[in-house]
Design a protein around this motif. Structure first.
Motif, PDB file in Angstrom:
ATOM      1  N   VAL A 132       0.846  -1.196   0.000  1.00 41.36           N
ATOM      2  CA  VAL A 132       0.000   0.000   0.000  1.00 41.36           C
ATOM      3  C   VAL A 132       0.879   1.243   0.000  1.00 41.36           C
ATOM      4  O   VAL A 132       1.928   1.277   0.649  1.00 41.36           O
ATOM      5  CB  VAL A 132      -0.967  -0.009   1.204  1.00 41.36           C
ATOM      6  N   ALA A 133       0.448   2.252  -0.744  1.00 39.73           N
ATOM      7  CA  ALA A 133       1.177   3.520  -0.815  1.00 39.73           C
ATOM      8  C   ALA A 133       0.212   4.673  -0.607  1.00 39.73           C
ATOM      9  O   ALA A 133      -0.895   4.679  -1.162  1.00 39.73           O
ATOM     10  CB  ALA A 133       1.873   3.666  -2.162  1.00 39.73           C
ATOM     11  N   GLY A 134       0.634   5.636   0.183  1.00 36.22           N
ATOM     12  CA  GLY A 134      -0.136   6.851   0.383  1.00 36.22           C
ATOM     13  C   GLY A 134       0.651   8.054  -0.097  1.00 36.22           C
ATOM     14  O   GLY A 134       1.843   8.184   0.208  1.00 36.22           O
ATOM     15  N   ILE A 135      -0.005   8.913  -0.848  1.00 40.05           N
ATOM     16  CA  ILE A 135       0.619  10.131  -1.379  1.00 40.05           C
ATOM     17  C   ILE A 135      -0.155  11.325  -0.841  1.00 40.05           C
ATOM     18  O   ILE A 135      -1.361  11.445  -1.081  1.00 40.05           O
ATOM     19  CB  ILE A 135       0.600  10.135  -2.915  1.00 40.05           C
ATOM     20  N   ALA A 136       0.528  12.194  -0.084  1.00 39.61           N
ATOM     21  CA  ALA A 136      -0.147  13.331   0.574  1.00 39.61           C
ATOM     22  C   ALA A 136      -1.374  12.849   1.333  1.00 39.61           C
ATOM     23  O   ALA A 136      -2.432  13.455   1.312  1.00 39.61           O
ATOM     24  CB  ALA A 136      -0.530  14.396  -0.451  1.00 39.61           C
ATOM     25  N   GLY A 137      -1.231  11.736   2.034  1.00 37.73           N
ATOM     26  CA  GLY A 137      -2.369  11.048   2.622  1.00 37.73           C
ATOM     27  C   GLY A 137      -2.957  11.736   3.840  1.00 37.73           C
ATOM     28  O   GLY A 137      -2.267  12.371   4.637  1.00 37.73           O
ATOM     29  N   ALA A 138      -4.281  11.554   3.991  1.00 37.69           N
ATOM     30  CA  ALA A 138      -5.009  12.019   5.178  1.00 37.69           C
ATOM     31  C   ALA A 138      -5.193  10.819   6.094  1.00 37.69           C
ATOM     32  O   ALA A 138      -6.116  10.033   5.898  1.00 37.69           O
ATOM     33  CB  ALA A 138      -6.355  12.612   4.782  1.00 37.69           C
ATOM     34  N   TYR A 139      -4.336  10.677   7.073  1.00 38.69           N
ATOM     35  CA  TYR A 139      -4.371   9.530   7.972  1.00 38.69           C
ATOM     36  C   TYR A 139      -5.142   9.933   9.236  1.00 38.69           C
ATOM     37  O   TYR A 139      -4.587  10.086  10.324  1.00 38.69           O
ATOM     38  CB  TYR A 139      -2.951   9.055   8.263  1.00 38.69           C
ATOM     39  N   ASN A 140      -6.443  10.149   9.024  1.00 40.68           N
ATOM     40  CA  ASN A 140      -7.301  10.719  10.055  1.00 40.68           C
ATOM     41  C   ASN A 140      -7.300   9.880  11.325  1.00 40.68           C
ATOM     42  O   ASN A 140      -7.218   8.653  11.283  1.00 40.68           O
ATOM     43  CB  ASN A 140      -8.730  10.855   9.541  1.00 40.68           C
ATOM     44  N   SER A 141      -7.462  10.578  12.442  1.00 35.92           N
ATOM     45  CA  SER A 141      -7.541   9.942  13.750  1.00 35.92           C
ATOM     46  C   SER A 141      -8.514  10.739  14.611  1.00 35.92           C
ATOM     47  O   SER A 141      -8.221  11.896  14.956  1.00 35.92           O
ATOM     48  CB  SER A 141      -6.165   9.910  14.417  1.00 35.92           C
ATOM     49  N   PRO A 142      -9.665  10.164  14.969  1.00 35.85           N
ATOM     50  CA  PRO A 142     -10.582  10.899  15.855  1.00 35.85           C
ATOM     51  C   PRO A 142      -9.926  11.324  17.163  1.00 35.85           C
ATOM     52  O   PRO A 142     -10.210  12.420  17.672  1.00 35.85           O
ATOM     53  CB  PRO A 142     -11.715   9.887  16.087  1.00 35.85           C
ATOM     54  N   VAL A 143      -9.065  10.479  17.717  1.00 34.60           N
ATOM     55  CA  VAL A 143      -8.384  10.834  18.967  1.00 34.60           C
ATOM     56  C   VAL A 143      -7.508  12.060  18.753  1.00 34.60           C
ATOM     57  O   VAL A 143      -7.486  12.990  19.578  1.00 34.60           O
ATOM     58  CB  VAL A 143      -7.555   9.641  19.474  1.00 34.60           C
ATOM     59  N   TRP A 144      -6.777  12.083  17.648  1.00 34.16           N
ATOM     60  CA  TRP A 144      -5.904  13.225  17.337  1.00 34.16           C
ATOM     61  C   TRP A 144      -6.714  14.507  17.189  1.00 34.16           C
ATOM     62  O   TRP A 144      -6.335  15.561  17.709  1.00 34.16           O
ATOM     63  CB  TRP A 144      -5.136  12.910  16.055  1.00 34.16           C
ATOM     64  N   PHE A 145      -7.852  14.423  16.468  1.00 39.65           N
ATOM     65  CA  PHE A 145      -8.726  15.592  16.311  1.00 39.65           C
ATOM     66  C   PHE A 145      -9.214  16.081  17.677  1.00 39.65           C
ATOM     67  O   PHE A 145      -9.192  17.276  17.972  1.00 39.65           O
ATOM     68  CB  PHE A 145      -9.931  15.255  15.436  1.00 39.65           C
ATOM     69  N   ALA A 146      -9.706  15.146  18.502  1.00 41.96           N
ATOM     70  CA  ALA A 146     -10.278  15.527  19.789  1.00 41.96           C
ATOM     71  C   ALA A 146      -9.225  16.136  20.708  1.00 41.96           C
ATOM     72  O   ALA A 146      -9.505  17.077  21.454  1.00 41.96           O
ATOM     73  CB  ALA A 146     -10.925  14.315  20.452  1.00 41.96           C
TER      74      ALA A 146
END
Length: 291
Positions: A132-146
């Motif tokens: 798997v490869a991510g380019i300029a990826g959004a590796y979202n995390s609800p904990v990080w947001f909160a």
């Protein structure tokens, strides 16, 4: 550079009809393959199509397709369906696995922007995905947001999205206009000819923002132990945090590679040189090594 033939394909994911462009490099035998998933609201003629063409010319079978709700595919219009997108990716892997042009057992995923998060989630739960490869990826995390917003503000934002779940708002808008992707940078791509596609529509549900804020891509990192991971990210990125890209790599226990590019903006990795070539070349080399 390898010649490429493009074939329009249709396939189904959980009863939803999906439409894609399958790019087939002119090679003497079966080749490794990747399905691509792209930015929030994006369609196959935009970012994923650009990378799909580059990777196909580098000798990979590629599938760029419209996720449910967007472009030419079926589903609820303009609505970000996180679990549905993961089902779409499973169906895309199945399509590739059934093609004679694809080498058995050599299928990967490539995600750009929000697609980076979905690609990681999909790879973590589908053993058919071998890299798997991510380019300029959004590796979202609800904990990080909160943690950064404060729990009360985070929950308040989610409540606001739920209260107006079915309402539509513009994906982008000029100036300080309300939009799902506010600010000058998203508008510089989606609001101009840079993103021209007859199938892109400038609207999305407010419920889609609830999906974005609750997507946990970062939490999938420990499940990538058997899946080689490439992270390509700009050192400067105001929309997909470099901090999360670094954290994804740190938490992934398997083979991994991180490449930092000297981009000035997130959307540089959508269509700006030399960054697109740098990202595409690095991704092609990584996939050929690990598929």
């Amino acid at each position: 550079m390898t010649a490429v033939r493009t074939e329009r394909v249709t396939f189904s994911a959980g009863g939803v009809d999906l439409v894609g462009d399958l790019r087939l490099p002119d090679l003497p035998g079966p080749a490794p393959a990747v399905a691509l998933t792209g930015p929030f609201t994006g369609v196959k003629e935009q970012v994923t199509g650009l990378y799909a063409e580059r990777l196909a010319r580098a000798g990979l079978v590629t599938l760029a397709f419209d996720h449910r709700g967007f472009g030419e595919s079926g589903g609820r219009r303009g609505h970000e369906d996180g679990e549905g997108k993961l089902a779409d990716l499973r169906a895309a892997v199945s399509l590739l696995g059934g093609r004679p042009e694809v080498a058995p057992g050599r299928i990967g995923l490539v995600g750009v922007c929000l697609g980076g998060g979905y690609a990681v989630r999909a790879a973590a739960s589908d053993p058919r995905v071998r890299a798997v490869a991510g380019i300029a990826g959004a590796y979202n995390s609800p904990v990080w947001f909160a943690e950064r917003m404060g729990v009360d503000a985070y929950r308040g934002a989610l409540g606001g999205f739920l209260d107006r779940y079915d309402e539509l708002l513009p994906a982008v808008a000029p100036g300080d206009g309300e939009a799902a992707m506010p600010g000058a940078e998203p508008y510089a791509y989606y609001g101009t000819s840079r993103s021209a596609s007859p199938h892109w529509v400038n609207e999305v549900t407010r419920g889609s923002l609830h999906s974005l804020m609750t997507l946990d891509a970062l939490g999938a990192a420990p499940l990538l132990a058997a899946t080689p991971l490439l992270v390509v990210h700009g050192r400067a990125d105001a929309y997909c945090a470099p901090e999360l890209a670094a954290e994804l790599a740190d938490r992934s226990p398997g083979k991994k590679e991180v490449i930092w590019l000297d981009c000035r903006e997130h959307i540089d990795l959508y269509d700006v040189e030399p960054y697109v070539t740098q990202a595409a070349d690095a991704t092609a080399a990584f996939l050929h090594d690990h598929l």
